[in-house]
Design a protein around this motif. Structure first.
Motif, short mmCIF file in Angstrom:
data_model
loop_
_atom_site.label_atom_id
_atom_site.label_comp_id
_atom_site.label_asym_id
_atom_site.label_seq_id
_atom_site.Cartn_x
_atom_site.Cartn_y
_atom_site.Cartn_z
N VAL A 105 0.87 -1.17 0.00
CA VAL A 105 0.00 0.00 0.00
C VAL A 105 0.91 1.23 0.00
CG1 VAL A 105 -1.76 1.30 1.26
CG2 VAL A 105 -1.82 -1.21 1.26
N ALA A 106 0.64 2.18 -0.88
CA ALA A 106 1.45 3.40 -0.97
C ALA A 106 0.65 4.60 -0.49
CB ALA A 106 1.93 3.62 -2.40
N TYR A 107 1.34 5.54 0.13
CA TYR A 107 0.73 6.81 0.55
C TYR A 107 1.81 7.88 0.49
CZ TYR A 107 3.03 5.98 5.07
OH TYR A 107 3.96 5.76 6.05
N LEU A 108 1.43 9.13 0.64
CA LEU A 108 2.37 10.25 0.57
C LEU A 108 2.54 10.88 1.94
CD1 LEU A 108 1.19 11.93 -2.76
CD2 LEU A 108 2.95 10.19 -2.43
N ASP A 109 3.73 11.41 2.17
CA ASP A 109 4.09 12.00 3.45
C ASP A 109 4.82 13.32 3.20
OD1 ASP A 109 4.52 12.28 6.13
OD2 ASP A 109 6.08 10.76 6.29
N ARG A 110 4.50 14.34 3.96
CA ARG A 110 5.18 15.63 3.81
C ARG A 110 6.54 15.59 4.51
NH1 ARG A 110 2.05 19.35 1.51
NH2 ARG A 110 -0.20 19.26 1.81
N THR A 111 7.54 16.24 3.89
CA THR A 111 8.82 16.44 4.55
C THR A 111 8.99 17.90 4.96
OG1 THR A 111 9.92 16.79 2.42
CG2 THR A 111 9.87 14.54 3.28
N ASP A 112 8.38 18.82 4.23
CA ASP A 112 8.28 20.23 4.63
C ASP A 112 7.12 20.84 3.86
OD1 ASP A 112 9.29 20.92 2.03
OD2 ASP A 112 11.33 20.72 2.79
N ASP A 113 7.02 22.16 3.81
CA ASP A 113 5.83 22.80 3.26
C ASP A 113 5.56 22.45 1.80
OD1 ASP A 113 5.20 23.96 5.62
OD2 ASP A 113 6.09 25.92 5.15
N ASP A 114 6.60 22.29 0.99
CA ASP A 114 6.35 22.02 -0.43
C ASP A 114 7.06 20.77 -0.93
OD1 ASP A 114 8.93 22.95 -0.33
OD2 ASP A 114 8.75 24.32 -2.03
N GLY A 129 7.74 -0.45 3.92
CA GLY A 129 8.46 -0.97 2.78
C GLY A 129 9.43 0.09 2.27
N TRP A 130 9.62 0.16 0.96
CA TRP A 130 10.53 1.17 0.41
C TRP A 130 9.91 2.56 0.44
CZ3 TRP A 130 8.30 3.74 -3.54
CH2 TRP A 130 7.36 3.08 -4.33
N SER A 131 10.75 3.59 0.40
CA SER A 131 10.31 4.98 0.33
C SER A 131 11.05 5.68 -0.80
CB SER A 131 10.60 5.72 1.65
OG SER A 131 9.87 5.15 2.71
N GLY A 132 10.41 6.71 -1.37
CA GLY A 132 11.04 7.48 -2.43
C GLY A 132 11.83 8.65 -1.89
N GLU A 133 12.45 9.40 -2.80
CA GLU A 133 13.18 10.61 -2.43
C GLU A 133 12.20 11.79 -2.31
OE1 GLU A 133 16.37 10.86 -1.70
OE2 GLU A 133 16.63 8.69 -2.01
N PRO A 134 12.51 12.78 -1.47
CA PRO A 134 11.64 13.96 -1.37
C PRO A 134 11.51 14.66 -2.72
CG PRO A 134 13.18 13.90 0.47
CD PRO A 134 13.62 12.83 -0.49
N ARG A 135 10.29 15.08 -3.05
CA ARG A 135 10.00 15.76 -4.31
C ARG A 135 9.20 17.02 -4.04
NH1 ARG A 135 12.82 13.18 -8.53
NH2 ARG A 135 12.42 10.93 -8.52
#
Length: 465
Positions: A105-114, A129-135
């Motif tokens: 299951v995938a979801y999105l997470d904030r690292t800062d405002d944008d 599981g695995w995570s992507g790079e901040p975008r």
């Protein structure tokens, strides 16, 4: 001058008290130094930006000790789910995506405002599981990018995030409006970025094996999730069927198939370079009346008008499930025409293994070769089904506006339907419905009293016996 004690001389009572106090002080000081080197209290699991997937104790999960695990929310859910076991993710994106074969299951997470990143979780255990790079997102800071799943014709699974906005190319340069896509392999998280100019707000869908970007009409571009190749198809190259005058009215590119684009007109629809709806019309219908509603799992849901002269042609219509590869009508069922045409077409939802499909008041059991329209004989009190499991259990609500409304608690009452018996059962009014199911785990999206979003996974009771 301090007197030296001879060997064997017994200390006085006062000296023994002073010595004990000094030893106690040394012990206390040593404990304070030890706590300081350990960095203070442990960070809370299940909150903040890292380690958000948390798991309670369970026989099938690798979990922290019971004393350190946060308490799992106890939601009112259908009895088939075990609320004593599972996991909970806090402050993730409102949307999530499921890769059934990969089991994530995938979801999105904030690292800062944008900035945001994609995370995955194993639904069976709750382990990250695995995570992507901040975008960066092109949407305003208060909006997450959109997250969609896509499965190719050879069953490779991907997660796609997209956003739309303007970027500045440099001082004195005009800003460009673009669609930005990040395509992640569901298997290992390997990613590619695709950016393409787009003048107006786009409609991005993954109905079928490709990523379709359109203006909601006849202009479209398809992105291949495997290679990243971009193919634009102008309206004049949509391969309009000969003799179909309605095909050139209200033309809309609806999705992708292994054979080509799925396109519709005011009436009738076709696959560019493939089949044409007039030649695959269901039995006892007007062959020139088909209109597609939605697409999922390699099937197209379409509505048809009955042949003129049929006794119920004025009051009823036919809903058919078509094989996207061939256009063949696999199953069909009659429903009463609504008094007011709804704004949204029913969205087709498929069970994880593909044997059952639901769409509003409609349900299809492929293994049993049965199709249902759940409404009263006069068309009142229809069900709106939003989720279906592999065992044929569907969830929804009576008289809800659409599936999203049913999942949000709308309608007059939540219901469950066993598609093998086709008998709806009304649930308690406060019961929350699963938005999806994967690996025998129901996924529940909700917001707590502190306005924090949660994605909670509860397993089936039988799976945890």
């Amino acid at each position: 001058m301090r007197r030296m004690r001879p060997l064997g001389e017994v200390p006085t009572r006062r000296e023994r008290i002073v010595r004990a106090a000094l030893v106690a002080g040394v012990i206390v000081l040593a404990l304070l130094l030890l706590l300081a080197t350990c960095g203070g209290p442990a960070a809370k699991t299940g909150s903040g930006r890292e380690g958000k997937a948390t798991t309670t104790t369970g026989t099938k999960a690798t979990v922290p000790s019971a004393s350190s695990a946060p308490r799992l929310p106890q939601l009112p859910v259908p009895a088939t789910y075990d609320t004593a076991r599972g996991w909970d993710i806090i402050d993730g994106s409102p949307g999530y995506a499921v890769a059934e074969d990969t089991g994530l299951v995938a979801y999105l997470d904030r690292t800062d405002d944008d900035r945001y990143l994609i995370r995955t979780v194993d639904p069976a255990t709750g382990k990250p599981g695995w995570s992507g790079e901040p975008r960066r997102t092109l949407f305003p800071p208060d909006r997450f990018p959109r997250l969609l799943p896509v499965t190719t014709g050879d069953n490779r699974e991907y997660f796609v995030t997209w956003s739309y906005g303007r970027i500045n190319r440099g001082p004195g340069q005009p800003s460009d409006a673009i669609v930005s896509l990040d395509i992640y392999s569901a298997t290992d998280g390997s990613a590619r970025r695709v950016e393409l100019p787009w003048a107006d707000a786009p409609k991005v869908t993954t109905w079928g094996p490709g990523v379709l970007i359109s203006d909601g009409k006849a202009t479209s571009t398809v992105v291949d999730p495997v290679s990243g190749d971009v193919v634009s198809v102008p309206p004049g190259a949509l391969g309009y069927p000969k003799g179909c005058t309605e095909c050139r009215k209200l033309t809309q590119v609806r999705g992708t198939t292994d054979k080509g684009l799925l396109v519709s007109g005011a009436k009738e629809f076709w696959v560019r370079g493939g089949w044409y709806s007039r030649k695959v019309a269901p039995k006892d219908t007007d062959a020139a009346s088909g209109v597609p509603a939605s697409m999922a799992g390699g099937y197209i849901l379409a509505t048809w008008q009955k042949k003129k002269g049929a006794k119920d042609a004025r009051t009823h219509e036919v809903w058919a499930l078509h094989d996207a590869a061939t256009g063949k009508a696999v199953l069909q069922v009659g429903c009463r025409k609504p008094a007011i045409t709804p704004a949204d077409e029913p969205q087709l939802v498929v069970s994880p293994k593909g044997d059952h499909l639901v769409a509003g008041r409609l349900a299809f059991d492929l293994a049993g070769k049965r199709a249902y329209c759940f409404e009263e004989e006069d068309g009142t009190r229809p069900l709106t089904l939003a989720t279906v499991a592999d065992d044929g259990t569907a969830y929804g609500a009576r008289s809800a506006r659409n599936a999203a409304d049913a999942l949000a608690g709308g309608g007059s009452a939540p219901v469950t339907v066993d598609l093998t018996t086709a008998t709806p059962e009304t649930l308690a009014l406060n019961v929350r419905l699963p938005g999806a199911e994967i690996a025998g785990v129901g996924l529940f999206r909700w917001t707590d009293g502190r306005d924090r979003s949660h994605l909670t996974g509860y397993p089936h009771r039988d799976d945890w016996s």
